[in-house]
Design an enzyme around this catalytic site. Structure first.
Site, PDB file in Angstrom:
ATOM      1  N   ASN A   1       2.566 -27.293 -12.553  1.00 44.27           N
ATOM      2  CA  ASN A   1       3.975 -27.271 -12.975  1.00 44.27           C
ATOM      3  C   ASN A   1       4.527 -25.861 -12.788  1.00 44.27           C
ATOM      4  OD1 ASN A   1       6.450 -27.510 -14.212  1.00 44.27           O
ATOM      5  ND2 ASN A   1       5.630 -27.599 -16.296  1.00 44.27           N
TER       6      ASN A   1
ATOM      7  N   LYS B   1       7.509 -24.902 -13.335  1.00 44.70           N
ATOM      8  CA  LYS B   1       8.623 -24.602 -14.259  1.00 44.70           C
ATOM      9  C   LYS B   1       9.773 -23.960 -13.460  1.00 44.70           C
ATOM     10  CE  LYS B   1       5.230 -23.761 -17.810  1.00 44.70           C
ATOM     11  NZ  LYS B   1       5.056 -23.539 -19.210  1.00 44.70           N
TER      12      LYS B   1
ATOM     13  N   HIS C   1       8.196 -32.911 -21.479  1.00 42.85           N
ATOM     14  CA  HIS C   1       7.507 -31.617 -21.590  1.00 42.85           C
ATOM     15  C   HIS C   1       8.033 -30.920 -22.846  1.00 42.85           C
ATOM     16  CE1 HIS C   1       6.241 -27.522 -20.740  1.00 42.85           C
ATOM     17  NE2 HIS C   1       5.375 -28.027 -19.866  1.00 42.85           N
TER      18      HIS C   1
ATOM     19  N   GLU D   1       8.880 -28.035 -23.447  1.00 39.45           N
ATOM     20  CA  GLU D   1      10.049 -27.156 -23.235  1.00 39.45           C
ATOM     21  C   GLU D   1      11.332 -27.974 -23.201  1.00 39.45           C
ATOM     22  OE1 GLU D   1       8.464 -25.107 -19.807  1.00 39.45           O
ATOM     23  OE2 GLU D   1       6.908 -24.284 -21.118  1.00 39.45           O
TER      24      GLU D   1
ATOM     25  N   GLU E   1      -0.455 -31.720 -24.502  1.00 38.32           N
ATOM     26  CA  GLU E   1      -0.231 -30.281 -24.355  1.00 38.32           C
ATOM     27  C   GLU E   1       0.123 -29.675 -25.711  1.00 38.32           C
ATOM     28  OE1 GLU E   1       0.857 -29.048 -20.180  1.00 38.32           O
ATOM     29  OE2 GLU E   1       2.730 -29.707 -21.039  1.00 38.32           O
TER      30      GLU E   1
ATOM     31  N   GLY F   1       1.539 -21.512 -22.009  1.00 39.71           N
ATOM     32  CA  GLY F   1       2.068 -20.226 -21.571  1.00 39.71           C
ATOM     33  C   GLY F   1       1.675 -19.064 -22.478  1.00 39.71           C
TER      34      GLY F   1
ATOM     35  N   SER G   1      -2.538 -23.363 -20.914  1.00 34.72           N
ATOM     36  CA  SER G   1      -3.283 -22.183 -20.449  1.00 34.72           C
ATOM     37  C   SER G   1      -4.589 -22.545 -19.720  1.00 34.72           C
ATOM     38  CB  SER G   1      -3.547 -21.221 -21.613  1.00 34.72           C
ATOM     39  OG  SER G   1      -2.314 -20.774 -22.160  1.00 34.72           O
TER      40      SER G   1
HETATM   41  C1  PEP Z   1       2.744 -26.357 -18.664  1.00 29.64           C
HETATM   42  O1  PEP Z   1       3.636 -25.854 -18.003  1.00 29.64           O
HETATM   43  O2  PEP Z   1       2.804 -27.547 -18.954  1.00 29.64           O
HETATM   44  C2  PEP Z   1       1.615 -25.530 -19.075  1.00 29.64           C
HETATM   45  C3  PEP Z   1       0.579 -26.101 -19.644  1.00 29.64           C
HETATM   46  O3  PEP Z   1       1.712 -24.173 -18.840  1.00 29.64           O
HETATM   47  P1  PEP Z   1       0.509 -23.086 -18.921  1.00 29.64           P
HETATM   48  O4  PEP Z   1      -0.623 -23.617 -18.089  1.00 29.64           O
HETATM   49  O5  PEP Z   1       1.119 -21.843 -18.338  1.00 29.64           O
HETATM   50  O6  PEP Z   1       0.137 -22.949 -20.351  1.00 29.64           O
END
Ligand code: PEP
Length: 255
Positions: free
Chosen positions: A10, A12, A103, A105, A175, A181, A217
């Site tokens: 992803n 983003k 997601h 976000e 998640e 992040g 992460s």
């Molecule tokens: C994500 O964008 O869904 C995500 C898990 O980001 P990251 O791997 O940077 O934590």
């Protein structure tokens, strides 16, 4: 032994036209080194929507293999007066087969409720896009031992809207918000425990096999341990997917 794994990158709101070109050039060089066992991998990338046509064109022109395209978001509506939105059919016009929905976000920064998320899943599926439905708890909810109830409530609102048969056709990504992040990945055991509870919940609701991905992460350093967990079928990778070499390393961990 799992028959298949999913690795989803992803991006983003990152990248540029030049970054797409460079990433794909590096991908093309590196992906030849993925071994035969990588044929059991589904590899997907979610670029920003504006770069989807360029991604799709580059994939076709340069005969780039293995990558499927994913929208980062989709409208809950089919078409009409929804300025700034993209429909499922528009995503499909540019080779998207999947779409991220819910997601954290989108939920936290753009106020997407469980209801909106459920409506988006229904619309995407009706148009033939496979949703990657994201769920997860905040740090405070985890500290209150509410992880399972938060996650199952998020899933339940989608189940009520689309039913068990359709939910089985989605992909679910757990998640934990505190791990996205932040560099603070859940330990493989923490992730496995939540995945096992989601698997049990799906079983109770008579939802057939649905791939369960972990995101938060994930990096080349921790991907192997995460992917070895019995109820983790794949990973959703944010930051580490922006560098083709790291993403390739994650794709290679099980091969
Ligand atoms: C994500 O964008 O869904 C995500 C898990 O980001 P990251 O791997 O940077 O934590």
């Amino acid at each position: 032994m799992k028959s298949k794994h999913w690795i989803v990158g992803n991006w983003k709101m990152n990248g540029s036209r030049q970054a797409v070109q460079q990433w794909l050039a590096e991908w093309q060089l590196g992906c030849n080194k993925l071994t035969a066992s990588a044929s059991r991998l589904e590899i997907l990338v979610c670029p920003p929507a504006i770069y989807l046509p360029f991604f799709a064109e580059q994939i076709t022109t340069n005969n780039i293999s293995r990558l499927k395209l994913v929208g980062q978001n989709v409208s809950a509506y089919l078409q009409g007066a929804y300025t700034g939105e993209l429909s499922a059919a528009m995503l499909q016009d540019y080779q998207c087969s999947h779409v991220l929905i819910g997601h954290s976000e989108r939920r936290q920064l753009f106020a997407e409720t469980d209801e909106v998320v459920a409506q988006k899943v229904a619309t995407a599926q009706a148009q033939g896009l496979r949703p990657i439905l994201c769920v997860g708890e905040t740090q405070a909810q985890r500290e209150q031992q509410a992880t399972e109830s938060v996650v199952t409530a998020q899933l339940d609102s989608v189940l009520k809207r689309i039913g068990a048969e359709k939910l089985a056709q989605a992909i679910i990504a757990y998640e934990p918000i505190w791990a996205i992040g932040t560099g603070l990945s859940a330990t493989p055991e923490q992730a496995q425990a939540v995945h096992a509870s989601i698997r049990a919940w799906l079983g109770n609701k008579r939802v057939g096999f649905t791939p369960l991905l972990y995101g938060g992460s994930v990096s080349p350093d921790n991907a192997a341990a995460v992917l070895r967990q019995p109820d983790i079928d794949g990973v959703l990778v944010g930051g580490a997917s922006l560098v083709a070499d790291s993403f390739l390393k994650i794709c290679a961990v099980l091969t």
